[in-house]
Design a protein around this motif. Sequence first.
Motif, mmCIF file in Angstrom:
data_model
loop_
_atom_site.group_PDB
_atom_site.id
_atom_site.type_symbol
_atom_site.label_atom_id
_atom_site.label_comp_id
_atom_site.label_asym_id
_atom_site.label_seq_id
_atom_site.Cartn_x
_atom_site.Cartn_y
_atom_site.Cartn_z
ATOM 1 N N LYS A 192 0.196 -3.142 -10.356
ATOM 2 C CA LYS A 192 1.228 -2.114 -10.204
ATOM 3 C C LYS A 192 0.961 -1.005 -11.210
ATOM 4 N N ALA A 193 1.456 0.182 -10.877
ATOM 5 C CA ALA A 193 1.362 1.318 -11.787
ATOM 6 C C ALA A 193 2.578 2.195 -11.576
ATOM 7 N N SER A 194 3.194 2.592 -12.644
ATOM 8 C CA SER A 194 4.402 3.402 -12.553
ATOM 9 C C SER A 194 4.121 4.681 -11.773
ATOM 10 N N GLY A 195 4.886 4.879 -10.703
ATOM 11 C CA GLY A 195 4.742 6.070 -9.884
ATOM 12 C C GLY A 195 3.651 6.014 -8.848
ATOM 13 N N LYS A 196 2.994 4.846 -8.702
ATOM 14 C CA LYS A 196 1.899 4.729 -7.738
ATOM 15 C C LYS A 196 2.059 3.558 -6.774
ATOM 16 N N GLY A 197 3.110 2.788 -6.913
ATOM 17 C CA GLY A 197 3.330 1.680 -5.995
ATOM 18 C C GLY A 197 2.496 0.456 -6.348
ATOM 19 N N PRO A 198 2.725 -0.655 -5.649
ATOM 20 C CA PRO A 198 2.025 -1.905 -5.950
ATOM 21 C C PRO A 198 0.782 -2.105 -5.085
ATOM 22 N N ALA A 199 -0.088 -3.010 -5.533
ATOM 23 C CA ALA A 199 -1.250 -3.417 -4.742
ATOM 24 C C ALA A 199 -0.796 -4.367 -3.640
ATOM 25 N N SER A 200 -1.522 -4.354 -2.552
ATOM 26 C CA SER A 200 -1.217 -5.271 -1.447
ATOM 27 C C SER A 200 -2.510 -5.670 -0.752
#
Length: 414
Positions: free
Chosen positions: A254-262
């Motif tokens: 995850k990264a703030s402002g970039k969404g999570p990995a999937s």
Amino acid sequence: MTFRLKDWMTGAGSVLGCMFYCAAFAQGNASDAHSAGAERIKQGEYLFRAADCAACHAEPGGTKLTGGRAFTLPFGSIFAVNITPDKKTGIGDYTDEEWLKMLRSGVGRGGKHLYPVMPYTAYTLMSDEDALAIKAYLFSLRPEHAAPPRNKLSFPFNQRWSMIFWNWLNNPDKRFKPVSGKSAEWNRGAYLTEALGHCSQCHTPRTLTYGLSSKAYAGTVQMGWRAYNLTSDPDHGLGGWTDEQLKSYLATGKASGKGPASGPMAEAVEHGLRYMTPEDIAAIVVYLRSLAPIAEGPALQSSLKVQDKVQTDTESRGQMLFVQACAGCHLPDGRGRQSEWAALAGAHSLSDPEALNLIQVLREGISLETAQGRVFMPGFTKTYTAEELAAIATYVTAHFEGSNVAVKPSVFKN
């Protein structure tokens, strides 16, 4: 014959002393060898994680490295093999020479050609030391007797000998060499990204022969998931990310402002990247920053853009379903409740005009093991109809990104 103490000291005594000395020396050597072996196995485990082997070779739904995962391709299905040291169904009979040939040339024991779903065209860059350390780690594991299903490939793709020609065209078969003029950190990042992490294998478009194209890291679609542009392009790639965002995304998913990995990226984080040292993660970021920009693929969001506009009937229905089924975790404004893993802000999947990853997430869900525990969202195909899921996807992309994506119900039926 008279036995004298002096004789014992100079004769038999010296032999006895030598015996004690040799025994102590042998014990010391054995201890050193054991320590060296344990250190090599530890190193091999780290490299095994960095090479992301478990993501493909772990049994479906489990942790044993017995394979069985299906890779569905346009010409059939290939199943991951058992990489435990079982001698009959695994890798237990591999010699060091055979192991290196398999990793570099894609040729297994007995001259059996591998298919390039096993990324040997990247692993070929590995050093002898690292490749054999991975083997040492795998051979330290418990053997598991488990034969994977047989591959299901149509003719002529089921003819393994044809890989000879594919390798001539697509396998560089060379080892990584540090680039002079580049920093040690850059070279470390290049080695981790190109050789071990084999990131190009997913993020580079393929040619007609399914080799890697010249558009390195421009992004492409793999098995229904979009692997995004990793070049330094500010609109389509990583040029708009900060170093801290990139480090966080690689290490945690995850990264703030970039969404999570999937999808496959979440698997890469879970099985590999989260085990890497901060120094190695930083080295990867340095290398990715150096990739020449290529303006291809969906443009990134700069921030969450909640749209307030006239809705279509489908979007209105999607909004109602989103409030009922999704807002509890994601919140109506998409900022996520408590955890950034639930945030939709900046997620690249929302700006994709085909909404490929959003569709896959609704179909398959998300699962990612983190330092705080497992992050999990189920798939919804058994709970909602294809028409309802299409409405949710259409609403989410329109509401949070302003995209005019009319997701069709048919994508949730196959």
